[in-house]
Design a protein around this motif. Structure first.
Motif, mmCIF file in Angstrom:
data_model
loop_
_atom_site.group_PDB
_atom_site.id
_atom_site.type_symbol
_atom_site.label_atom_id
_atom_site.label_comp_id
_atom_site.label_asym_id
_atom_site.label_seq_id
_atom_site.Cartn_x
_atom_site.Cartn_y
_atom_site.Cartn_z
ATOM 1 N N GLY A 194 -16.596 -2.600 3.535
ATOM 2 C CA GLY A 194 -15.430 -3.468 3.451
ATOM 3 C C GLY A 194 -14.448 -3.336 4.590
ATOM 4 N N GLY A 195 -14.630 -2.279 5.421
ATOM 5 C CA GLY A 195 -13.697 -2.079 6.512
ATOM 6 C C GLY A 195 -12.379 -1.509 6.034
ATOM 7 N N ARG A 196 -11.362 -1.664 6.855
ATOM 8 C CA ARG A 196 -10.056 -1.076 6.585
ATOM 9 C C ARG A 196 -9.326 -1.857 5.497
ATOM 10 N NH1 ARG A 196 -9.138 4.044 8.093
ATOM 11 N NH2 ARG A 196 -6.974 4.476 8.654
ATOM 12 N N VAL A 197 -8.902 -1.152 4.448
ATOM 13 C CA VAL A 197 -8.142 -1.765 3.365
ATOM 14 C C VAL A 197 -6.766 -1.111 3.332
ATOM 15 C CG1 VAL A 197 -8.023 -2.214 0.885
ATOM 16 C CG2 VAL A 197 -10.239 -2.200 2.041
ATOM 17 N N PRO A 198 -5.679 -1.894 3.331
ATOM 18 C CA PRO A 198 -4.334 -1.310 3.338
ATOM 19 C C PRO A 198 -4.088 -0.416 2.124
ATOM 20 C CG PRO A 198 -4.260 -3.668 3.773
ATOM 21 C CD PRO A 198 -5.657 -3.358 3.354
ATOM 22 N N GLY A 199 -3.146 0.508 2.283
ATOM 23 C CA GLY A 199 -2.758 1.338 1.158
ATOM 24 C C GLY A 199 -2.256 0.499 0.001
ATOM 25 N N ARG A 200 -2.777 0.779 -1.188
ATOM 26 C CA ARG A 200 -2.457 0.045 -2.407
ATOM 27 C C ARG A 200 -2.685 -1.463 -2.252
ATOM 28 N NH1 ARG A 200 1.870 3.996 -2.283
ATOM 29 N NH2 ARG A 200 1.390 5.640 -3.791
ATOM 30 N N GLY A 201 -3.719 -1.799 -1.509
ATOM 31 C CA GLY A 201 -4.085 -3.198 -1.311
ATOM 32 C C GLY A 201 -5.539 -3.418 -1.662
ATOM 33 N N ARG A 218 -10.682 4.787 -4.301
ATOM 34 C CA ARG A 218 -11.265 3.520 -3.863
ATOM 35 C C ARG A 218 -12.064 2.962 -5.027
ATOM 36 N NH1 ARG A 218 -13.614 6.187 1.725
ATOM 37 N NH2 ARG A 218 -11.624 7.110 2.383
ATOM 38 N N ARG A 219 -11.740 1.740 -5.424
ATOM 39 C CA ARG A 219 -12.319 1.171 -6.629
ATOM 40 C C ARG A 219 -12.875 -0.228 -6.351
ATOM 41 N NH1 ARG A 219 -12.045 5.689 -7.642
ATOM 42 N NH2 ARG A 219 -10.900 6.769 -9.315
ATOM 43 N N ALA A 220 -13.820 -0.628 -7.171
ATOM 44 C CA ALA A 220 -14.425 -1.958 -7.018
ATOM 45 C C ALA A 220 -14.724 -2.544 -8.380
ATOM 46 C CB ALA A 220 -15.709 -1.874 -6.193
ATOM 47 N N THR A 221 -14.610 -3.867 -8.472
ATOM 48 C CA THR A 221 -15.082 -4.656 -9.605
ATOM 49 C C THR A 221 -15.840 -5.846 -9.037
ATOM 50 O OG1 THR A 221 -13.384 -3.992 -11.209
ATOM 51 C CG2 THR A 221 -14.365 -6.160 -11.513
ATOM 52 N N ILE A 222 -16.952 -6.196 -9.656
ATOM 53 C CA ILE A 222 -17.793 -7.291 -9.163
ATOM 54 C C ILE A 222 -17.886 -8.365 -10.244
ATOM 55 C CG2 ILE A 222 -20.089 -7.968 -8.362
ATOM 56 C CD1 ILE A 222 -20.460 -5.174 -7.258
ATOM 57 N N PRO A 236 -3.522 -12.286 3.244
ATOM 58 C CA PRO A 236 -3.500 -10.818 3.199
ATOM 59 C C PRO A 236 -4.895 -10.280 2.864
ATOM 60 C CG PRO A 236 -1.579 -11.708 2.127
ATOM 61 C CD PRO A 236 -2.470 -12.881 2.441
ATOM 62 N N PRO A 237 -5.236 -9.048 3.301
ATOM 63 C CA PRO A 237 -4.254 -8.045 3.754
ATOM 64 C C PRO A 237 -4.179 -7.941 5.265
ATOM 65 C CG PRO A 237 -6.301 -6.990 3.209
ATOM 66 C CD PRO A 237 -6.538 -8.460 3.028
ATOM 67 N N ARG A 238 -2.924 -7.847 5.750
ATOM 68 C CA ARG A 238 -2.651 -7.443 7.136
ATOM 69 C C ARG A 238 -1.380 -6.647 7.104
ATOM 70 N NH1 ARG A 238 -3.882 -12.827 8.805
ATOM 71 N NH2 ARG A 238 -1.667 -13.234 8.902
ATOM 72 N N ALA A 279 -2.180 5.680 -0.968
ATOM 73 C CA ALA A 279 -0.977 5.213 -0.269
ATOM 74 C C ALA A 279 -1.262 4.764 1.159
ATOM 75 C CB ALA A 279 0.082 6.311 -0.273
ATOM 76 N N GLU A 280 -2.238 5.385 1.822
ATOM 77 C CA GLU A 280 -2.528 5.076 3.218
ATOM 78 C C GLU A 280 -3.759 4.186 3.338
ATOM 79 O OE1 GLU A 280 -0.446 5.944 5.551
ATOM 80 O OE2 GLU A 280 0.800 7.025 4.105
ATOM 81 N N ALA A 281 -3.811 3.419 4.429
ATOM 82 C CA ALA A 281 -4.963 2.562 4.689
ATOM 83 C C ALA A 281 -6.224 3.407 4.864
ATOM 84 C CB ALA A 281 -4.720 1.710 5.928
ATOM 85 N N GLU A 282 -7.337 2.931 4.318
ATOM 86 C CA GLU A 282 -8.589 3.662 4.392
ATOM 87 C C GLU A 282 -9.745 2.678 4.489
ATOM 88 O OE1 GLU A 282 -8.838 6.089 0.924
ATOM 89 O OE2 GLU A 282 -7.325 7.516 1.596
#
Length: 432
Positions: free
Chosen positions: A311-318, A241-245, A429-431, A263-266
């Motif tokens: 941030g809540g649920r983020v799709p895999g590779r999204g 899990r990565r972030a840039t601001i 997106p993302p959904r 790969a999976e949503a997290e």
């Protein structure tokens, strides 16, 4: 050939492609210390004199191993190639400067990304659309480009399985500085072109969501705090899990990119370690907008900096985008939609005036933080506009179509009736 010598070695390579039935090429290594480069530049000159060329793409600006290492007694096999790439690229740039000084020169580079080889180009294509082993590998190889006077760019792959999907390409882009994404137009027509295999059905919404976000936030006037260099400023909560601001230096807004490289949503969350160095302030009130979901909430600066950003649920590779703006008072303020060019609030007259710009022909949802006065009137270029109130998110919003000139939006507290109510529509997106 002007009397110069050159020689070539066919090492057995051959390239064909189903996209183009005329594409059937032999791969040949040409050793051209002088003659062949002059011939190629002469061909370029004739093309530039005959056609209105506005740019050139040079494929494989790469330092391949040369077969003349032993003959020339060079300690490294790539030296001949490095020398010739430097000479050829410099000559090409001089030709463009003389005939088309405005033309863009772009190369595909993946090896020998050193100044003598790539310094003559305006833009560099990273990896030709191939995916990367990891985000860290991408940064290690191409992160240095952010310090060069040239635009880095990447694109998604086509029919090949080892090329980047569109959403993953945007992860690399937005985590690595933004503005790097290039698009191959045939991907928009997968039903027409058989070789556009693998194109996602939501390709167009993905492009709009992330291209318009960068345009509207103003990446060109922002300071990036990269995921790879900001461990002392902020942190995400788990591997992958990565972030840039980004901080907009004109307006003081922040754009937070939360990406899930797994790969999976997290669920992805971010904590602030040195908020002051990011330009985030305690006290006051922040509007926190989930750009993708269209959800907005208000938090005190103290609470936001203490709790961080969930941030809540983020799709895999999204990825997901969050916009933070500190509200200076209880009046209406622009949050999102279009590029904010100017913002003026006349408190005595109860009028907020915005100048917003967007890609001509595009229609975007403009979101404004609602002030204390519930009855407002909205006009776009002087005409009443059907904006809506989202009372739970304390925002007003409406669709605005952009043209070649900035659009003038006026929010006046002189309205006689309350606005009709409706939730903010999702921003794309993302959904998944």
């Amino acid at each position: 050939m002007n009397g110069y010598l050159w020689q070539g070695f066919n090492y057995g390579g051959r390239y064909t492609d189903s996209m183009d039935r005329y594409c059937d090429m032999m791969a040949t290594c040409l050793a051209s210390p002088n003659g062949l480069s002059d011939y190629r530049i002469a061909c370029n000159d004739r093309m530039l004199d005959r056609y209105d060329v506005d740019g050139m793409y040079i494929d494989d600006n790469l330092a391949y191993v040369c077969t003349l290492q032993a003959e020339h007694a060079h300690p490294e096999a790539a030296y001949d190639c490095l020398i010739e790439l430097h000479e050829m690229n410099w000559k090409r740039r001089q030709s463009l400067r003389a005939r088309r000084p405005h033309a863009v020169l772009i190369d595909h580079c993946a090896r020998a990304t050193v100044q003598p080889v790539i310094c003559d180009f305006d833009a560099h294509l990273y990896g030709e659309g191939y995916t990367f082993p990891s985000l860290e590998a991408y940064w290690a190889q191409y992160g240095a480009f952010k310090g060069m006077d040239a635009q880095g760019c990447l694109w998604p792959g086509g029919k090949d399985l080892d090329r980047s999907a569109t959403e993953v390409a945007y992860n690399y882009d937005l985590l690595g500085g933004g503005g790097q994404y290039m698009y191959i137009d045939w991907r928009l027509y997968p039903e027409k072109f058989a070789y556009a295999a693998g194109v996602a059905k939501d390709e167009v919404p993905i492009l709009r969501a992330y291209n318009w976000a960068q345009y509207g936030f103003g990446m060109y006037e922002s300071t990036p705090h990269y995921f790879a260099e900001s461990a002392d400023l902020f942190a995400t909560d788990a591997p992958g899990r990565r972030a840039t601001i980004y901080r907009n230096e004109t307006w003081g807004d922040h754009l937070v990119v939360l990406a899930n490289m797994n790969a999976e949503a997290e669920d992805v969350a971010l904590t602030f370690r040195s908020p002051g160095r990011l330009g985030l302030q305690p006290g006051g009130t922040y509007a926190v907008l989930d750009v993708n979901a269209g959800e907005c909430r208000r938090e005190s600066g103290d609470e936001l900096l203490r709790r961080g950003l969930a941030g809540g649920r983020v799709p895999g590779r999204g990825l997901k985008l969050f916009h933070l703006r500190r509200l200076p008072d209880d009046g209406p303020r622009h949050l999102w939609g279009g590029k904010r060019i100017a913002e003026r609030r006349d408190a005595s007259a109860g009028v907020l005036t915005l100048e917003l710009q967007g890609p001509p022909g595009s229609e975007q949802t403009v979101i404004v933080a609602a002030g204390a006065e519930p009855n407002v009137e909205v006009r776009v270029d002087g005409a009443p506009a059907p904006f809506r109130l989202d009372p739970s998110r304390r925002t007003i919003h409406g669709a605005v179509r952009f043209g070649p000139a900035p659009v003038r939006v006026e929010v006046s507290t002189a309205g006689r009736d309350p606005l009709p109510e409706a939730p903010i529509p999702p921003g794309g997106p993302p959904r998944r």
